[in-house]
Scaffold this motif. Structure first.
Motif, PDB file in Angstrom:
ATOM      1  N   TYR A  72       0.871  -1.170   0.000  1.00 38.90           N
ATOM      2  CA  TYR A  72       0.000   0.000   0.000  1.00 38.90           C
ATOM      3  C   TYR A  72       0.907   1.218   0.000  1.00 38.90           C
ATOM      4  CZ  TYR A  72      -3.719  -3.251   1.190  1.00 38.90           C
ATOM      5  OH  TYR A  72      -4.612  -4.283   1.167  1.00 38.90           O
ATOM      6  N   TRP A  73       0.716   2.124  -0.943  1.00 38.12           N
ATOM      7  CA  TRP A  73       1.595   3.259  -1.121  1.00 38.12           C
ATOM      8  C   TRP A  73       0.795   4.486  -1.548  1.00 38.12           C
ATOM      9  CZ3 TRP A  73       2.701   5.858  -5.787  1.00 38.12           C
ATOM     10  CH2 TRP A  73       2.014   5.360  -6.897  1.00 38.12           C
ATOM     11  N   ARG A  74       1.467   5.619  -1.643  1.00 38.04           N
ATOM     12  CA  ARG A  74       0.889   6.834  -2.219  1.00 38.04           C
ATOM     13  C   ARG A  74       2.021   7.630  -2.856  1.00 38.04           C
ATOM     14  NH1 ARG A  74       2.412  10.947   0.921  1.00 38.04           N
ATOM     15  NH2 ARG A  74       2.762  10.552   3.116  1.00 38.04           N
ATOM     16  N   SER A  75       1.689   8.386  -3.882  1.00 37.85           N
ATOM     17  CA  SER A  75       2.722   9.173  -4.541  1.00 37.85           C
ATOM     18  C   SER A  75       3.160  10.312  -3.626  1.00 37.85           C
ATOM     19  CB  SER A  75       2.218   9.722  -5.881  1.00 37.85           C
ATOM     20  OG  SER A  75       1.156  10.605  -5.667  1.00 37.85           O
ATOM     21  N   GLY A  76       4.405  10.704  -3.767  1.00 41.50           N
ATOM     22  CA  GLY A  76       4.968  11.753  -2.937  1.00 41.50           C
ATOM     23  C   GLY A  76       5.568  11.243  -1.641  1.00 41.50           C
ATOM     24  N   HIS A  95       2.062  -6.684  -5.525  1.00 38.75           N
ATOM     25  CA  HIS A  95       0.798  -6.055  -5.903  1.00 38.75           C
ATOM     26  C   HIS A  95       0.765  -4.682  -5.244  1.00 38.75           C
ATOM     27  CE1 HIS A  95      -0.438  -9.895  -7.465  1.00 38.75           C
ATOM     28  NE2 HIS A  95      -0.239 -10.455  -6.285  1.00 38.75           N
ATOM     29  N   TRP A  96       0.702  -3.621  -6.049  1.00 36.57           N
ATOM     30  CA  TRP A  96       0.773  -2.253  -5.557  1.00 36.57           C
ATOM     31  C   TRP A  96      -0.621  -1.639  -5.526  1.00 36.57           C
ATOM     32  CZ3 TRP A  96       5.394   0.166  -4.149  1.00 36.57           C
ATOM     33  CH2 TRP A  96       6.547  -0.578  -4.386  1.00 36.57           C
ATOM     34  N   VAL A  97      -0.975  -1.042  -4.390  1.00 30.82           N
ATOM     35  CA  VAL A  97      -2.271  -0.387  -4.216  1.00 30.82           C
ATOM     36  C   VAL A  97      -2.022   1.056  -3.791  1.00 30.82           C
ATOM     37  CG1 VAL A  97      -4.450  -0.389  -2.952  1.00 30.82           C
ATOM     38  CG2 VAL A  97      -3.357  -2.570  -3.527  1.00 30.82           C
ATOM     39  N   ASP A  98      -2.446   1.989  -4.624  1.00 32.28           N
ATOM     40  CA  ASP A  98      -2.314   3.416  -4.325  1.00 32.28           C
ATOM     41  C   ASP A  98      -3.487   3.815  -3.434  1.00 32.28           C
ATOM     42  OD1 ASP A  98      -2.106   6.168  -4.259  1.00 32.28           O
ATOM     43  OD2 ASP A  98      -1.865   6.396  -6.423  1.00 32.28           O
ATOM     44  N   ILE A  99      -3.198   4.177  -2.187  1.00 31.17           N
ATOM     45  CA  ILE A  99      -4.273   4.468  -1.242  1.00 31.17           C
ATOM     46  C   ILE A  99      -4.989   5.775  -1.572  1.00 31.17           C
ATOM     47  CG2 ILE A  99      -3.186   3.129   0.585  1.00 31.17           C
ATOM     48  CD1 ILE A  99      -2.533   5.842   1.963  1.00 31.17           C
ATOM     49  N   TRP A 100      -4.408   6.631  -2.382  1.00 34.17           N
ATOM     50  CA  TRP A 100      -5.094   7.857  -2.784  1.00 34.17           C
ATOM     51  C   TRP A 100      -6.068   7.601  -3.918  1.00 34.17           C
ATOM     52  CZ3 TRP A 100      -0.928  12.271  -2.725  1.00 34.17           C
ATOM     53  CH2 TRP A 100      -0.689  12.652  -1.403  1.00 34.17           C
ATOM     54  N   GLU A 117      -2.743   6.505   8.195  1.00 36.22           N
ATOM     55  CA  GLU A 117      -2.476   6.072   6.818  1.00 36.22           C
ATOM     56  C   GLU A 117      -0.967   6.068   6.584  1.00 36.22           C
ATOM     57  OE1 GLU A 117      -4.731   8.330   3.979  1.00 36.22           O
ATOM     58  OE2 GLU A 117      -6.601   7.359   4.555  1.00 36.22           O
ATOM     59  N   THR A 118      -0.259   5.246   7.322  1.00 35.23           N
ATOM     60  CA  THR A 118       1.192   5.164   7.229  1.00 35.23           C
ATOM     61  C   THR A 118       1.568   4.222   6.094  1.00 35.23           C
ATOM     62  OG1 THR A 118       1.308   5.461   9.621  1.00 35.23           O
ATOM     63  CG2 THR A 118       3.299   4.704   8.515  1.00 35.23           C
ATOM     64  N   VAL A 119       2.344   4.742   5.152  1.00 30.85           N
ATOM     65  CA  VAL A 119       2.799   3.945   4.014  1.00 30.85           C
ATOM     66  C   VAL A 119       4.307   4.066   3.892  1.00 30.85           C
ATOM     67  CG1 VAL A 119       0.659   4.018   2.691  1.00 30.85           C
ATOM     68  CG2 VAL A 119       2.279   5.893   2.470  1.00 30.85           C
ATOM     69  N   PRO A 120       4.987   3.128   3.287  1.00 28.63           N
ATOM     70  CA  PRO A 120       4.424   1.919   2.706  1.00 28.63           C
ATOM     71  C   PRO A 120       4.056   0.906   3.788  1.00 28.63           C
ATOM     72  CG  PRO A 120       6.801   1.874   2.495  1.00 28.63           C
ATOM     73  CD  PRO A 120       6.437   3.213   3.090  1.00 28.63           C
ATOM     74  N   THR A 121       2.946   0.266   3.577  1.00 29.95           N
ATOM     75  CA  THR A 121       2.536  -0.849   4.410  1.00 29.95           C
ATOM     76  C   THR A 121       2.527  -2.073   3.523  1.00 29.95           C
ATOM     77  OG1 THR A 121       1.202   0.541   5.872  1.00 29.95           O
ATOM     78  CG2 THR A 121       0.687  -1.808   5.838  1.00 29.95           C
TER      79      THR A 121
END
Length: 143
Positions: A72-76, A95-100, A117-121
């Motif tokens: 689980y990730w987000r850009s930036g 498997h990458w999941v963009d939480i945004w 919402e701590t990433v990367p998880t």
């Protein structure tokens, strides 16, 4: 989806402004390298630097079948970027999941991190690992 492109867009706009100012102030030789630097930084912080994101439900289904971890990730996020870069080609095996982009992914991260919402998880075999060492993730892929 708009939030994932906010930082890259800001970087390109700032780079263009700094390059234009350099050209106006009589330093045209500085304008091109500055613009290139900002565009590269924007690319690294954009969703383009990561493998294609999928939804959380699809990632969970795929992980149940093939046993691969979910990230689980987000850009930036500099820690997400560090993980992506350090994994190299192995990043495509996760498997990458963009939480945004995926509310279910954001909910899964909040559930694993006591509401944050701590990433990367990274979820491996049903267990969440918050901001794991990239070498550990790589070793999990090889085993």
């Amino acid at each position: 989806m708009t939030r994932s492109w906010a930082l890259p867009t800001l970087l390109v706009v700032c780079g263009a402004l700094v390059a234009a100012a350099s050209a106006v102030w009589g330093m045209p030789g500085m304008a091109v390298p500055v613009l290139v630097l900002f565009v590269l930084l924007a690319g690294l912080h954009s969703p383009l630097a990561f493998p294609r994101s999928i939804g959380a439900e699809e990632a969970q289904d795929r992980s149940a079948v093939d046993g691969r971890p979910i990230v689980y990730w987000r850009s930036g996020c500099k820690y997400c970027l560090r993980l992506r870069i350090r994994l190299g080609r192995n990043a495509r095996r996760l498997h990458w999941v963009d939480i945004w982009r995926d509310p279910a992914g954001a909910a899964a991260v909040r559930a694993a991190n006591q509401g944050d919402e701590t990433v990367p998880t990274v979820v491996l075999a049903g267990r969440p690992h918050v901001n794991p060492d990239p070498e550990w993730v790589r070793s999990q892929l090889s085993s």
